[in-house]
Design a protein around this motif. Structure first.
Motif, PDB file in Angstrom:
ATOM      1  N   GLY A  14     -11.805  27.808  23.531  1.00  0.00           N
ATOM      2  CA  GLY A  14     -12.493  29.095  23.601  1.00  0.00           C
ATOM      3  C   GLY A  14     -11.991  30.062  22.541  1.00  0.00           C
ATOM      4  O   GLY A  14     -12.725  30.962  22.110  1.00  0.00           O
ATOM      5  N   ILE A  15     -10.763  29.885  22.100  1.00  0.00           N
ATOM      6  CA  ILE A  15     -10.187  30.728  21.040  1.00  0.00           C
ATOM      7  C   ILE A  15     -11.030  30.611  19.768  1.00  0.00           C
ATOM      8  O   ILE A  15     -11.321  31.605  19.105  1.00  0.00           O
ATOM      9  N   VAL A  16     -11.431  29.396  19.439  1.00  0.00           N
ATOM     10  CA  VAL A  16     -12.235  29.153  18.239  1.00  0.00           C
ATOM     11  C   VAL A  16     -13.623  29.759  18.406  1.00  0.00           C
ATOM     12  O   VAL A  16     -14.111  30.493  17.540  1.00  0.00           O
ATOM     13  N   ILE A  17     -14.250  29.445  19.526  1.00  0.00           N
ATOM     14  CA  ILE A  17     -15.605  29.929  19.784  1.00  0.00           C
ATOM     15  C   ILE A  17     -15.637  31.459  19.816  1.00  0.00           C
ATOM     16  O   ILE A  17     -16.488  32.086  19.173  1.00  0.00           O
ATOM     17  N   ASP A  18     -14.688  32.068  20.529  1.00  0.00           N
ATOM     18  CA  ASP A  18     -14.631  33.529  20.611  1.00  0.00           C
ATOM     19  C   ASP A  18     -14.375  34.162  19.245  1.00  0.00           C
ATOM     20  O   ASP A  18     -14.950  35.207  18.919  1.00  0.00           O
ATOM     21  N   TYR A  19     -13.509  33.534  18.449  1.00  0.00           N
ATOM     22  CA  TYR A  19     -13.182  34.068  17.127  1.00  0.00           C
ATOM     23  C   TYR A  19     -14.444  34.213  16.279  1.00  0.00           C
ATOM     24  O   TYR A  19     -14.707  35.283  15.704  1.00  0.00           O
ATOM     25  N   PHE A  20     -15.223  33.154  16.199  1.00  0.00           N
ATOM     26  CA  PHE A  20     -16.419  33.213  15.366  1.00  0.00           C
ATOM     27  C   PHE A  20     -17.491  34.117  15.966  1.00  0.00           C
ATOM     28  O   PHE A  20     -18.105  34.910  15.253  1.00  0.00           O
ATOM     29  N   HIS A  21     -17.709  34.028  17.261  1.00  0.00           N
ATOM     30  CA  HIS A  21     -18.769  34.819  17.881  1.00  0.00           C
ATOM     31  C   HIS A  21     -18.423  36.306  17.972  1.00  0.00           C
ATOM     32  O   HIS A  21     -19.332  37.133  18.101  1.00  0.00           O
ATOM     33  N   SER A  22     -17.157  36.664  17.898  1.00  0.00           N
ATOM     34  CA  SER A  22     -16.794  38.082  17.969  1.00  0.00           C
ATOM     35  C   SER A  22     -16.414  38.668  16.608  1.00  0.00           C
ATOM     36  O   SER A  22     -16.114  39.858  16.516  1.00  0.00           O
ATOM     37  N   VAL A  64      -5.614  22.736  15.564  1.00  0.00           N
ATOM     38  CA  VAL A  64      -4.206  23.091  15.752  1.00  0.00           C
ATOM     39  C   VAL A  64      -4.137  24.584  16.085  1.00  0.00           C
ATOM     40  O   VAL A  64      -4.740  25.414  15.402  1.00  0.00           O
ATOM     41  N   LEU A  65      -3.412  24.901  17.135  1.00  0.00           N
ATOM     42  CA  LEU A  65      -3.265  26.284  17.596  1.00  0.00           C
ATOM     43  C   LEU A  65      -1.985  26.891  17.025  1.00  0.00           C
ATOM     44  O   LEU A  65      -0.942  26.244  16.983  1.00  0.00           O
ATOM     45  N   TRP A  66      -2.079  28.140  16.613  1.00  0.00           N
ATOM     46  CA  TRP A  66      -0.921  28.890  16.138  1.00  0.00           C
ATOM     47  C   TRP A  66      -0.614  29.965  17.176  1.00  0.00           C
ATOM     48  O   TRP A  66      -1.478  30.771  17.521  1.00  0.00           O
ATOM     49  N   ARG A  67       0.637  29.991  17.663  1.00  0.00           N
ATOM     50  CA  ARG A  67       1.045  31.022  18.628  1.00  0.00           C
ATOM     51  C   ARG A  67       2.342  31.668  18.160  1.00  0.00           C
ATOM     52  O   ARG A  67       3.215  31.001  17.625  1.00  0.00           O
ATOM     53  N   ARG A  68       2.429  32.966  18.395  1.00  0.00           N
ATOM     54  CA  ARG A  68       3.659  33.713  18.126  1.00  0.00           C
ATOM     55  C   ARG A  68       4.070  34.368  19.435  1.00  0.00           C
ATOM     56  O   ARG A  68       3.274  35.076  20.052  1.00  0.00           O
ATOM     57  N   ASP A  69       5.301  34.087  19.833  1.00  0.00           N
ATOM     58  CA  ASP A  69       5.831  34.627  21.094  1.00  0.00           C
ATOM     59  C   ASP A  69       4.879  34.340  22.261  1.00  0.00           C
ATOM     60  O   ASP A  69       4.637  35.195  23.113  1.00  0.00           O
ATOM     61  N   GLY A  70       4.300  33.143  22.268  1.00  0.00           N
ATOM     62  CA  GLY A  70       3.438  32.696  23.356  1.00  0.00           C
ATOM     63  C   GLY A  70       1.996  33.170  23.294  1.00  0.00           C
ATOM     64  O   GLY A  70       1.178  32.783  24.120  1.00  0.00           O
ATOM     65  N   LYS A  71       1.650  33.997  22.306  1.00  0.00           N
ATOM     66  CA  LYS A  71       0.297  34.553  22.194  1.00  0.00           C
ATOM     67  C   LYS A  71      -0.442  33.891  21.028  1.00  0.00           C
ATOM     68  O   LYS A  71       0.093  33.830  19.912  1.00  0.00           O
ATOM     69  N   PRO A  72      -1.679  33.408  21.258  1.00  0.00           N
ATOM     70  CA  PRO A  72      -2.449  32.824  20.149  1.00  0.00           C
ATOM     71  C   PRO A  72      -2.686  33.850  19.044  1.00  0.00           C
ATOM     72  O   PRO A  72      -3.076  34.987  19.320  1.00  0.00           O
ATOM     73  N   ILE A  73      -2.429  33.422  17.807  1.00  0.00           N
ATOM     74  CA  ILE A  73      -2.630  34.311  16.660  1.00  0.00           C
ATOM     75  C   ILE A  73      -3.546  33.698  15.607  1.00  0.00           C
ATOM     76  O   ILE A  73      -3.910  34.352  14.643  1.00  0.00           O
ATOM     77  N   GLY A  74      -3.886  32.419  15.783  1.00  0.00           N
ATOM     78  CA  GLY A  74      -4.740  31.766  14.808  1.00  0.00           C
ATOM     79  C   GLY A  74      -4.862  30.285  15.096  1.00  0.00           C
ATOM     80  O   GLY A  74      -4.336  29.778  16.088  1.00  0.00           O
ATOM     81  N   PHE A  75      -5.550  29.620  14.192  1.00  0.00           N
ATOM     82  CA  PHE A  75      -5.724  28.182  14.347  1.00  0.00           C
ATOM     83  C   PHE A  75      -6.086  27.565  13.004  1.00  0.00           C
ATOM     84  O   PHE A  75      -6.450  28.250  12.049  1.00  0.00           O
ATOM     85  N   SER A  76      -5.969  26.269  12.966  1.00  0.00           N
ATOM     86  CA  SER A  76      -6.365  25.484  11.820  1.00  0.00           C
ATOM     87  C   SER A  76      -7.153  24.298  12.344  1.00  0.00           C
ATOM     88  O   SER A  76      -7.034  23.937  13.517  1.00  0.00           O
ATOM     89  N   SER A  77      -7.942  23.720  11.480  1.00  0.00           N
ATOM     90  CA  SER A  77      -8.635  22.487  11.847  1.00  0.00           C
ATOM     91  C   SER A  77      -8.719  21.609  10.611  1.00  0.00           C
ATOM     92  O   SER A  77      -8.603  22.093   9.482  1.00  0.00           O
ATOM     93  N   CYS A  78      -8.870  20.331  10.839  1.00  0.00           N
ATOM     94  CA  CYS A  78      -9.140  19.437   9.724  1.00  0.00           C
ATOM     95  C   CYS A  78     -10.321  18.562  10.102  1.00  0.00           C
ATOM     96  O   CYS A  78     -10.541  18.249  11.278  1.00  0.00           O
ATOM     97  N   ASP A  79     -11.100  18.218   9.087  1.00  0.00           N
ATOM     98  CA  ASP A  79     -12.277  17.378   9.274  1.00  0.00           C
ATOM     99  C   ASP A  79     -12.459  16.535   8.017  1.00  0.00           C
ATOM    100  O   ASP A  79     -11.577  16.511   7.172  1.00  0.00           O
ATOM    101  N   LYS A  80     -13.587  15.852   7.929  1.00  0.00           N
ATOM    102  CA  LYS A  80     -13.843  14.939   6.800  1.00  0.00           C
ATOM    103  C   LYS A  80     -12.648  14.005   6.625  1.00  0.00           C
ATOM    104  O   LYS A  80     -12.180  13.761   5.514  1.00  0.00           O
TER     105      LYS A  80
END
Length: 170
Positions: A14-22, A64-80
């Motif tokens: 949901g972090i990914v979906i919310d990021y783009f939709h918001s 891949v989820l990025w968290r700082r002090d337990g809070k999500p702050i970003g993400f990465s993905s790989c494809d192809k």
């Protein structure tokens, strides 16, 4: 600061979906994302569910989820992904106040380690929008090598645009 970089679980997508939709139209444009190409939240969640049903080494992409002090702050993905050879990665700092603070470079380094280990990669590419300074600087700081700038449609969410192609090899 406690930084945690790890594979994203299905219940966290949901972090990914919310990021783009918001994201604002201006931020989507900076990333080269066409808002008309965003799948609905339900469709996107269904696609992630199908992805996560496959064994990890056989997936078409990895998040891949990025968290700082337990809070999500970003993400990465790989494809192809071509197992044993190469893949393309993407990076997103989801918290605007943390952008251009240097945290992305360390998160990218750790994400790169996960991608290389999981898929036995030799090369990892990244192609951010050429006019989006943040990720281009982040990739350079994380050890990626500049290859070229050219025009393409980098992904299914994107429109035709100038991108900067970076690579890291091992």
């Amino acid at each position: 600061m406690n930084l945690d970089v790890r594979e994203m679980t299905l219940d966290e997508i949901g972090i990914v979906i919310d990021y783009f939709h918001s994201s604002t139209p201006e931020h989507l444009e900076l990333m080269g994302v066409d808002p008309t190409r965003l799948p609905s939240r339900a469709v996107w969640a269904g696609r992630f569910k199908e992805l996560y049903a496959q064994p990890l080494p056989e997936r078409a992409s990895l998040l891949v989820l990025w968290r700082r002090d337990g809070k999500p702050i970003g993400f990465s993905s790989c494809d192809k992904i071509v197992h044993g050879s190469g893949a393309n990665m993407h990076l997103h700092v989801t918290e605007p106040e943390l952008r251009q603070q240097g945290i992305g470079a360390e998160c990218v380094r750790r994400s790169v380690d996960i991608y290389f280990r999981t898929f036995s990669l030799k090369q990892l590419f990244c192609e951010p929008n050429a006019y989006n300074v943040g990720p281009n600087r982040t990739l350079q700081k994380a050890g990626f090598k500049y290859l070229k700038t050219y025009k393409t449609v980098p992904g299914y969410l994107n429109y035709h645009q100038a991108v900067t192609r970076w690579v890291i090899e091992r």
